[in-house]
Design an enzyme around this catalytic site. Structure first.
Site, PDB file in Angstrom:
ATOM      1  N   TRP A  14      41.295  35.224  36.571  1.00  0.00           N
ATOM      2  CA  TRP A  14      39.948  35.455  35.874  1.00  0.00           C
ATOM      3  C   TRP A  14      40.239  34.533  34.636  1.00  0.00           C
ATOM      4  O   TRP A  14      39.042  33.796  34.479  1.00  0.00           O
ATOM      5  CB  TRP A  14      40.145  36.873  35.365  1.00  0.00           C
ATOM      6  CG  TRP A  14      38.873  37.527  34.659  1.00  0.00           C
ATOM      7  CD1 TRP A  14      38.843  38.434  33.827  1.00  0.00           C
ATOM      8  CD2 TRP A  14      37.546  36.965  34.812  1.00  0.00           C
ATOM      9  NE1 TRP A  14      37.737  38.792  33.101  1.00  0.00           N
ATOM     10  CE2 TRP A  14      36.868  37.744  33.838  1.00  0.00           C
ATOM     11  CE3 TRP A  14      36.834  36.183  35.762  1.00  0.00           C
ATOM     12  CZ2 TRP A  14      35.370  37.672  33.736  1.00  0.00           C
ATOM     13  CZ3 TRP A  14      35.281  36.064  35.087  1.00  0.00           C
ATOM     14  CH2 TRP A  14      34.893  36.799  34.299  1.00  0.00           C
ATOM     15  N   LYS A 120      41.178  44.146  30.952  1.00  0.00           N
ATOM     16  CA  LYS A 120      40.922  45.478  31.317  1.00  0.00           C
ATOM     17  C   LYS A 120      42.105  46.393  31.388  1.00  0.00           C
ATOM     18  O   LYS A 120      43.038  46.444  32.416  1.00  0.00           O
ATOM     19  CB  LYS A 120      40.362  45.497  32.659  1.00  0.00           C
ATOM     20  CG  LYS A 120      38.884  44.622  32.796  1.00  0.00           C
ATOM     21  CD  LYS A 120      38.435  44.552  33.857  1.00  0.00           C
ATOM     22  CE  LYS A 120      37.028  43.745  33.695  1.00  0.00           C
ATOM     23  NZ  LYS A 120      36.156  43.587  35.035  1.00  0.00           N
ATOM     24  N   LYS A 204      37.582  51.814  35.621  1.00  0.00           N
ATOM     25  CA  LYS A 204      37.093  51.508  36.875  1.00  0.00           C
ATOM     26  C   LYS A 204      38.087  51.137  38.065  1.00  0.00           C
ATOM     27  O   LYS A 204      38.149  51.371  39.150  1.00  0.00           O
ATOM     28  CB  LYS A 204      35.932  50.419  36.997  1.00  0.00           C
ATOM     29  CG  LYS A 204      36.356  49.022  36.305  1.00  0.00           C
ATOM     30  CD  LYS A 204      36.959  48.206  37.336  1.00  0.00           C
ATOM     31  CE  LYS A 204      37.214  46.803  36.695  1.00  0.00           C
ATOM     32  NZ  LYS A 204      37.463  46.044  37.783  1.00  0.00           N
ATOM     33  N   ASN A 270      42.428  46.026  43.474  1.00  0.00           N
ATOM     34  CA  ASN A 270      43.073  47.310  43.552  1.00  0.00           C
ATOM     35  C   ASN A 270      42.556  48.188  44.551  1.00  0.00           C
ATOM     36  O   ASN A 270      43.502  48.824  45.057  1.00  0.00           O
ATOM     37  CB  ASN A 270      42.284  47.997  42.184  1.00  0.00           C
ATOM     38  CG  ASN A 270      42.838  47.525  40.850  1.00  0.00           C
ATOM     39  OD1 ASN A 270      44.056  47.906  40.298  1.00  0.00           O
ATOM     40  ND2 ASN A 270      42.274  46.698  40.270  1.00  0.00           N
ATOM     41  N   LYS A 296      48.880  41.081  39.380  1.00  0.00           N
ATOM     42  CA  LYS A 296      49.235  42.451  39.415  1.00  0.00           C
ATOM     43  C   LYS A 296      47.847  43.305  39.517  1.00  0.00           C
ATOM     44  O   LYS A 296      46.802  42.626  39.317  1.00  0.00           O
ATOM     45  CB  LYS A 296      49.612  42.801  37.967  1.00  0.00           C
ATOM     46  CG  LYS A 296      51.144  42.225  37.752  1.00  0.00           C
ATOM     47  CD  LYS A 296      52.275  42.520  38.439  1.00  0.00           C
ATOM     48  CE  LYS A 296      53.547  42.156  38.057  1.00  0.00           C
ATOM     49  NZ  LYS A 296      54.749  42.529  38.769  1.00  0.00           N
TER      50      LYS A 296
END
Length: 349
Positions: A14, A120, A204, A270, A296
């Protein structure tokens, strides 16, 4: 007025994707200095330093392979050097590292610098919830805004159309951030409800782990839709319980809310790792190594933080989906029990 200097703190997928946007936009604008520093956690990739690979080949071959970084994005392995003279700091690192990074930054920032967090996650404080932006504000004494949205990094790098949300209480900063990062295919809305924007980005990922469990158990799209809806309801309830200011329901209709929830539950890492967790006998940590090339998953970590916050407040029973994800990931509960979190959810009574 001198052009604003920008530093991106982080170089994962990101961080690299947003650096492409920022690098291209700063070249076209008189408001910003064209040179963009990007702090890189130094590591060896096939015997070469990652920072050298990025600066020589203009590609982050480990975390965002196949995508060219603009030549005006310069990788720097020393954190203090990377932020020297920066007016704008773009924080985009895994949330568990932000405290240590801020400790290293203290005393090295330009007077008047301000930041925006793309991180996040949430942290635990003495009174329960602590937002990552609060950690940055307290440790560095700067104004911090947040950016959250339905933004899978590889798709952003490929310039596939998407939206995102900036939570910013300073209108001038909001306009600057929008100019810094908006493109024809990366559209930004600025809202004032910063805390809710940030909470959406953190929670989320927990819901996405639940969606991955459902995929691994072959529960189907109807069940996943229920996970998304019930997860959204828990996100709203959590925000109302822990935000100090008023929570605007409309914020959940922005890209940071329902849109990010949907894309993460169908396409994020995720979800993928959680599905593999069901179908294999490997731990989350083993799957991260096998599937994510050093990255991760934030959902399990966030579930642990949220579980402790909810336990401290004595409200575990009101958040069965969040609690169920934690107990499966960390207490060894059978993943088959996840369906009971949905069947007996308080939203049905």
């Amino acid at each position: 007025m001198a052009p604003l200097r920008v530093t991106v703190i982080g170089s994962g997928n990101w961080g690299s994707a947003i650096s492409i946007i920022i690098g291209n936009n700063t070249k076209r604008s008189n408001r910003f200095h064209p040179l963009v520093n990007m702090w890189v956690f130094e590591e060896l990739v096939n015997g070469r330093k990652l920072s050298e690979i990025i600066n020589q080949d203009h590609e982050n071959v480990k975390y965002l392979p196949g995508h060219r970084l603009p030549r005006n994005v310069v990788a720097m392995p020393e954190l203090a050097d990377a932020v020297s003279g920066a007016d704008i700091l773009v924080f985009v690192v895994p949330h568990q590292f932000i405290g240590n990074i801020c400790d290293q930054l203290a005393g090295h920032l330009k007077c008047g610098a301000y930041g925006i967090s793309l991180i996040k996650g949430v942290d635990q404080g003495p009174n329960g919830l602590k937002l990552i932006s609060d950690v940055i504000r307290e440790k560095l004494g700067i104004q911090v805004s947040v950016l959250m949205g339905a933004n899978i990094a590889s798709e952003v790098a490929e310039e596939k159309f998407c939206e995102t949300t900036i939570g910013c209480k300073n209108p001038q900063h909001g306009q600057i951030f929008k100019e810094l990062m908006q493109t024809a295919n990366f559209r930004i809305r600025v809202v004032e409800d910063c805390d809710t924007v940030e909470i959406c980005g953190a929670l989320k990922n927990i819901v996405a782990v639940g969606a991955g469990f459902c995929d691994g158990l072959n529960f189907g799209d109807n069940t996943k839709a229920a996970v998304i809806r019930l997860g959204l309801m828990e996100m709203v309830a959590f925000a109302r319980l822990f935000c100090t200011g008023a929570v605007s329901t409309s914020t959940f209709l922005e890209s940071c809310g329902v849109a990010d929830l949907i894309t993460t539950c169908y396409g994020g890492r995720n979800r993928r790792v959680a599905e593999a967790f069901v179908k294999s006998d490997k731990s989350i940590e083993e799957l991260e190594r096998d599937m994510l090339n050093g990255q991760k998953v934030q959902g399990p970590l966030a579930s642990a933080d949220v579980y402790n916050i909810l336990k401290q407040k004595g409200v575990l029973e009101k958040f069965p989906l969040f609690v169920g994800v934690y107990r499966i990931c960390y207490e060894g509960r059978p993943v088959q029990e996840f369906i009971s979190c949905l069947q007996n959810h308080p939203e049905h009574y």
